[in-house]
Design a protein around this motif. Structure first.
Motif, PDB file in Angstrom:
ATOM      1  N   GLU A 291       0.833  -1.206   0.000  1.00 17.24           N
ATOM      2  CA  GLU A 291       0.000   0.000   0.000  1.00 17.24           C
ATOM      3  C   GLU A 291       0.871   1.261   0.000  1.00 17.24           C
ATOM      4  O   GLU A 291       0.588   2.217  -0.725  1.00 17.24           O
ATOM      5  CB  GLU A 291      -0.939   0.005   1.216  1.00 17.24           C
ATOM      6  CG  GLU A 291      -2.020  -1.069   1.189  1.00 17.24           C
ATOM      7  CD  GLU A 291      -3.085  -0.818   0.134  1.00 17.24           C
ATOM      8  OE1 GLU A 291      -3.130   0.293  -0.433  1.00 17.24           O
ATOM      9  OE2 GLU A 291      -3.877  -1.732  -0.139  1.00 17.24           O
TER      10      GLU A 291
ATOM     11  N   ALA B   3       1.194   4.035  -2.935  1.00 15.72           N
ATOM     12  CA  ALA B   3       0.823   5.412  -2.612  1.00 15.72           C
ATOM     13  C   ALA B   3       1.926   6.404  -2.947  1.00 15.72           C
ATOM     14  O   ALA B   3       1.711   7.612  -2.877  1.00 15.72           O
ATOM     15  CB  ALA B   3       0.467   5.518  -1.131  1.00 15.72           C
TER      16      ALA B   3
ATOM     17  N   THR C 286      -2.056   8.880   1.402  1.00 14.69           N
ATOM     18  CA  THR C 286      -2.541   7.630   1.993  1.00 14.69           C
ATOM     19  C   THR C 286      -1.908   7.414   3.360  1.00 14.69           C
ATOM     20  O   THR C 286      -0.681   7.471   3.506  1.00 14.69           O
ATOM     21  CB  THR C 286      -2.210   6.432   1.096  1.00 14.69           C
ATOM     22  OG1 THR C 286      -2.753   6.643  -0.205  1.00 14.69           O
ATOM     23  CG2 THR C 286      -2.777   5.134   1.671  1.00 14.69           C
TER      24      THR C 286
ATOM     25  N   ASN D 249      -5.896   1.116   4.816  1.00 12.73           N
ATOM     26  CA  ASN D 249      -5.505   2.479   4.465  1.00 12.73           C
ATOM     27  C   ASN D 249      -6.701   3.418   4.441  1.00 12.73           C
ATOM     28  O   ASN D 249      -7.843   2.990   4.316  1.00 12.73           O
ATOM     29  CB  ASN D 249      -4.788   2.498   3.108  1.00 12.73           C
ATOM     30  CG  ASN D 249      -5.663   1.977   1.987  1.00 12.73           C
ATOM     31  OD1 ASN D 249      -6.874   1.857   2.112  1.00 12.73           O
ATOM     32  ND2 ASN D 249      -5.060   1.655   0.858  1.00 12.73           N
TER      33      ASN D 249
ATOM     34  N   ILE E 191      -7.462   6.963   2.300  1.00 11.30           N
ATOM     35  CA  ILE E 191      -6.940   7.772   1.196  1.00 11.30           C
ATOM     36  C   ILE E 191      -7.755   9.057   1.112  1.00 11.30           C
ATOM     37  O   ILE E 191      -8.985   9.026   1.190  1.00 11.30           O
ATOM     38  CB  ILE E 191      -7.057   6.996  -0.131  1.00 11.30           C
ATOM     39  CG1 ILE E 191      -6.296   5.679  -0.037  1.00 11.30           C
ATOM     40  CG2 ILE E 191      -6.538   7.823  -1.306  1.00 11.30           C
ATOM     41  CD1 ILE E 191      -6.711   4.654  -1.075  1.00 11.30           C
TER      42      ILE E 191
END
Length: 438
Positions: free
Chosen positions: A235, A239, A377, A415, A417
């Motif tokens: 992730e 990001a 993020t 996460n 965002i």
């Protein structure tokens, strides 16, 4: 116990760095396999060898002499050899390479791969390890993917139970021609080697002591991340965090091999350990593992009453972008609207055609486009167990006067965002870091 190690360009930059690599490898008998990159920069005004190799090939293709550049490459490796007192005939191999290059018999990929090739030759001779050419075990399929079954079998036959050095970054196509990975691809070679040998740990040695919780160019002295899961790492990398080549994660993750990012210049530092999961948390109070982001997105918002009740409407919208080869990174939506977050440089050449076709396809009530958007993020698998995280993020940003233009959260809650204006990008990251970590 078997540790497969990979050393990046900064670790191979000069003779002094070679000595550090030797000391690291010989300090632990479990470190039997080393994957090396081409020589990197020795200082800020220096050149990466791979860049010079690409430049040499480009000169030759346009009929321009590249002798001074080729001499820089040759002298760099000969200087390392002589300073380390290694007995290895590099001159003959470089002379043959130059002859083939002048005759336009060397492909761009083969030329670019020679940095890793000569680094591995030197390191193997310096250590007294066996040299195993990547062209003898990294096998690509015709579509450019790696034939892992064939590659793993070949590497086991050549390396199992031995102390070996192998070049990163390249392998061979079915016709025997050299093919490289994308830049930074030595990380992938190391991961493949670790998976092939079912290593206990894959150590990736670089010039930083692991992964940091935020970009040090934005946050002053951000904390290092001691432990992170593969899911969180992916992730963060997606990001925008400059962590590892994405392709380097899958082979070791699939075999559940821990990945340890270490610093060649600070070998006592434990760095960052990456695993599928951890039995206990290093810091139970840690909610956010890391923060990353990217600038310059466009948010296309499509309004149509009852939009979410119309079967197939999202597919129809996305098919318009697919037709133009434009990928959507995030798709937050409401009852009567859907937003598409797209990198501006990818959208801009097709913007008006896409808007016209969406108008024709679904007849929306309205479409708006906002540019100069950054997507940030916050990543952390602990967030799912802590209520109020989103509220704390929005409160912190609101208190700092930062307007949120987009919000998106995955169902796994790893996460959160959100989009802000480009001008607020750095400040938003600092606010989050200070609120949750500092």
């Amino acid at each position: 116990m078997l540790k497969v190690t990979k050393f990046g360009g900064s670790s191979m930059a000069d003779a002094g760095q070679y000595k550090k690599v030797r000391d690291i490898l010989l300090s632990d008998k479990a470190r039997q396999v080393a994957i090396v990159s081409a020589a990197g920069k020795r200082h800020s005004k220096d050149h990466k060898i791979t860049d010079l190799l690409y430049l040499c090939h480009a000169h030759t293709q346009y009929g321009v002499a590249c002798d001074p550049i080729f001499e820089m490459i040759t002298s760099r490796y000969i200087e390392i050899r002589d300073e380390l007192g290694i007995q290895l005939d590099l001159e003959t191999e470089f002379a043959e390479l130059k002859k083939r290059l002048d005759a336009k018999q060397v492909s761009q990929d083969e030329m670019a791969s020679r940095g890793e090739y000569f680094s591995a030759k030197l390191m193997a001779a310096f250590l007294g390890f066996e040299f195993v050419d990547a062209a003898d075990w990294v096998f690509f399929n015709i579509d450019g993917t790696v034939d892992t079954e064939k590659s793993y079998k070949a590497f086991c036959e050549k390396a199992k139970g031995k102390c070996v050095v192998t070049p990163g970054f390249y392998g061979v196509m079915p016709d025997g021609s050299i093919r490289t990975f994308s830049r930074g691809g030595s990380d992938i070679t190391g991961s493949l080697a670790a998976a092939a040998l079912d290593a206990d740990v894959y150590e990736n040695w670089t010039d930083v002591s692991g992964i940091l919780m935020a970009d040090p160019r934005i946050v002053e002295n951000p904390h290092p991340i001691a432990e992170i899961t593969y899911e969180e790492l992916r992730e963060l990398a997606y990001a925008g965090a400059n962590v590892l080549h994405e392709g380097a994660i899958y082979p070791v993750r699939k075999k559940n091999i821990p990945l340890n990012i270490r610093n060649t210049n600070d070998p006592a530092n434990p760095g960052t350990m990456i695993k599928k999961q951890f039995e206990t948390e290093v810091d139970p109070q840690r909610i956010i593992t890391g923060i990353a982001g990217k600038k310059d997105f466009s948010i296309v918002t499509i309004f149509k009453r009852g939009l979410t009740n119309q079967v197939g409407i999202l597919r129809r919208i996305l098919s318009v972008l697919e037709k133009h080869g434009v990928s959507v990174e995030f798709v937050p939506n409401g009852m009567d609207n859907v937003s598409l977050a797209i990198p501006t440089d990818k959208l801009a050449p097709h913007l008006y055609a896409i808007l016209a076709e969406i108008q024709q396809e679904i007849a929306p009530d309205n479409i708006t486009v906002h540019d100069q958007i950054s997507v940030i993020t916050a990543v952390g698998h602990q967030m799912k167990f802590r209520p109020g995280v989103s509220g704390k993020i929005f409160a912190a940003l609101g208190q700092a006067g930062i307007n949120i233009r987009m919000i998106n959260q995955g169902p796994d809650e790893v996460n959160i965002i959100f989009g802000v204006e480009n001008k607020d990008f750095a400040e938003a990251i600092r606010v989050l870091y200070n609120s949750f970590i500092k």
